[in-house]
Design an enzyme around this catalytic site. Structure first.
Site, PDB file in Angstrom:
ATOM      1  CD  GLU A  59      26.832  46.952  10.330  1.00 29.79           C
ATOM      2  OE1 GLU A  59      26.321  48.024  10.685  1.00 29.79           O
ATOM      3  OE2 GLU A  59      27.756  46.385  10.965  1.00 29.79           O
ATOM      4  CB  ALA A 166      21.650  36.459  47.322  1.00 31.26           C
ATOM      5  CB  SER A 180      25.670  36.840  53.190  1.00 32.09           C
ATOM      6  OG  SER A 180      27.011  36.906  52.738  1.00 32.09           O
ATOM      7  NE  ARG A 196      31.491  38.015  40.752  1.00 33.21           N
ATOM      8  CZ  ARG A 196      31.957  37.355  41.813  1.00 33.21           C
ATOM      9  NH1 ARG A 196      32.882  36.406  41.631  1.00 33.21           N
ATOM     10  NH2 ARG A 196      31.517  37.628  43.019  1.00 33.21           N
ATOM     11  CG  LEU A 216      35.135  40.883  43.978  1.00 31.80           C
ATOM     12  CD1 LEU A 216      35.371  42.382  44.099  1.00 31.80           C
ATOM     13  CD2 LEU A 216      33.698  40.536  44.323  1.00 31.80           C
ATOM     14  N   GLY A 307      28.199  46.480  49.579  1.00 35.75           N
ATOM     15  CA  GLY A 307      27.033  46.132  50.387  1.00 35.75           C
ATOM     16  C   GLY A 307      26.043  47.266  50.430  1.00 35.75           C
TER      17      GLY A 307
END
Length: 376
Positions: A59, A166, A180, A196, A216, A307
């Site tokens: 604002e 995934a 993977s 992330r 990560l 996982g």
């Protein structure tokens, strides 16, 4: 995005929502907020958004923009995505600025459910002679959905949890050997790095941390900050030589351990700069305790990256709010290939949790399913 039928331009509230998104990854634990000031004749006089924690609120940013344009906002309408605050925080109350500027009407996108704000701002504005109206329909829904992490944290003290994974077309996240890399395509992996950067924390289980030796962090994207990296590690097995521990100075690492964790391992991690917390219980109970702890530290959003055991514990705890699932065009097969979610699960199909909403969009060679399980 809603548009004016006559002009084809975004409506003021849609524009305010668009502006608000510019604060992603920079304003938590504050909400995302955008504001647009419109003259009685329809001319935009000023616009702004909450761009950084401690900076101007939307604002006041819009009022400052109007001043820079040489425009007088007196008698104008302000469209703002969240009810204006009336309390003193890092910035003074927005209601004071609105009243001082002579704004005649304020259209609010959504309520603020936090105890210090809820309903106070609109009430003060009305008492000051300002007309207050509320958005309706799709724009009101969009304003609520924009701030789901803030809303959950305000109501429960816990962060919003979004499970990212995934998957192969047959619903597997890894082969039986745990391989993977990479199920999803490059574009999908880049999108994860953006998520992330927008999240307060990223969480994994110790098996994922050990198997991938993952950083990560958000890489290859414009990250205004790095997420807190959280490892659920019952017996404090995270190696001191892991990438997580070696980069603790770049981004905080939190280990959620159990009462069974050896004291010498906890002490070694703490000496290396890791934030170590022992949480009671197992599975869902420990998840709840960890989320309470993170919430107390101002974490409003967690990107859960694996996982299956950890995802199952979150699901069994009732703490999965969203899922972001990349389906890749491949089939893994195998009785022992890894599933998405473990845990106790549902005994019957009619007892399963049903999604509130699911949307699909292409992501390079993959398809991204965005699943909303709860709304706050």
């Amino acid at each position: 995005m809603s548009r004016n039928v006559a002009t084809g331009q975004p409506t003021p509230m849609s524009r305010a929502l668009e502006l608000a998104a510019g604060g992603r990854g920079a304003v938590s634990p504050n909400p995302l907020v955008g504001a647009v000031i419109v003259a009685p004749g329809g001319e935009t006089l000023g616009e702004g958004h909450h761009a950084e924690l401690g900076g101007l609120h939307a604002e006041t940013a819009a009022l400052a923009d109007a001043r820079e344009r040489g425009a007088d906002p007196a008698g104008a309408t302000m469209f703002v995505t969240l009810e204006p605050c009336a309390h003193e925080g890092r910035q003074p109350p927005c209601t004071d600025a609105i009243l001082a500027a002579g704004i005649a009407r304020v259209v609010v996108g959504s309520d603020d459910p936090s105890a210090k704000a809820s309903g106070r701002g609109p009430g003060i504005l009305r008492d000051g002679g300002v007309e207050v109206a509320w958005a309706e329909g799709g724009e009101a829904a969009a304003a609520r959905l924009l701030n789901q992490p803030f809303r959950k944290h305000a109501r429960t003290g816990r962060p919003l949890v979004a499970l990212k994974a995934a998957l192969s077309l047959d619903g597997r996240t890894a082969t039986a050997t745990g391989d993977s890399k990479w199920i999803s395509g490059e574009e999908s992996r880049e999108r994860v790095h953006r998520w992330r950067a927008e999240s307060d924390a990223v969480a994994v289980g110790i098996d994922t941390a050990l198997g991938d030796d993952a950083l990560l962090t958000a890489r290859g994207v414009d990250a205004r900050r790095q997420p807190r990296r959280v490892v659920f590690d019952s017996t404090a097995r995270l190696p001191l030589g892991s990438q997580l521990v070696r980069t603790v100075a770049e981004a905080e690492v939190v280990v959620i351990a159990g009462p069974e964790a050896p004291r010498e391992r906890l002490a070694a991690l703490a000496d290396a700069g890791v934030s170590v917390h022992v949480c009671p219980g197992e599975g869902p109970e420990r998840v709840g305790a960890a989320l309470d702890l993170l919430g107390e530290q101002g974490v409003t959003s967690v990107l859960l990256e694996g996982g299956a055991t950890l995802a199952g514990a979150f699901r069994d705890a009732g703490e999965l709010d969203e899922m972001r699932l990349f389906y890749a065009p491949l089939v893994l097969g195998g009785d022992d290939a890894r599933p998405l979610i473990g845990g106790a699960g549902s005994e019957r199909v009619d007892g399963a949790e049903r999604a509130l909403a699911v949307s699909w969009e292409p992501s390079g060679v993959d398809m991204l399913a965005r699943v909303r399980l709860r709304e706050w």
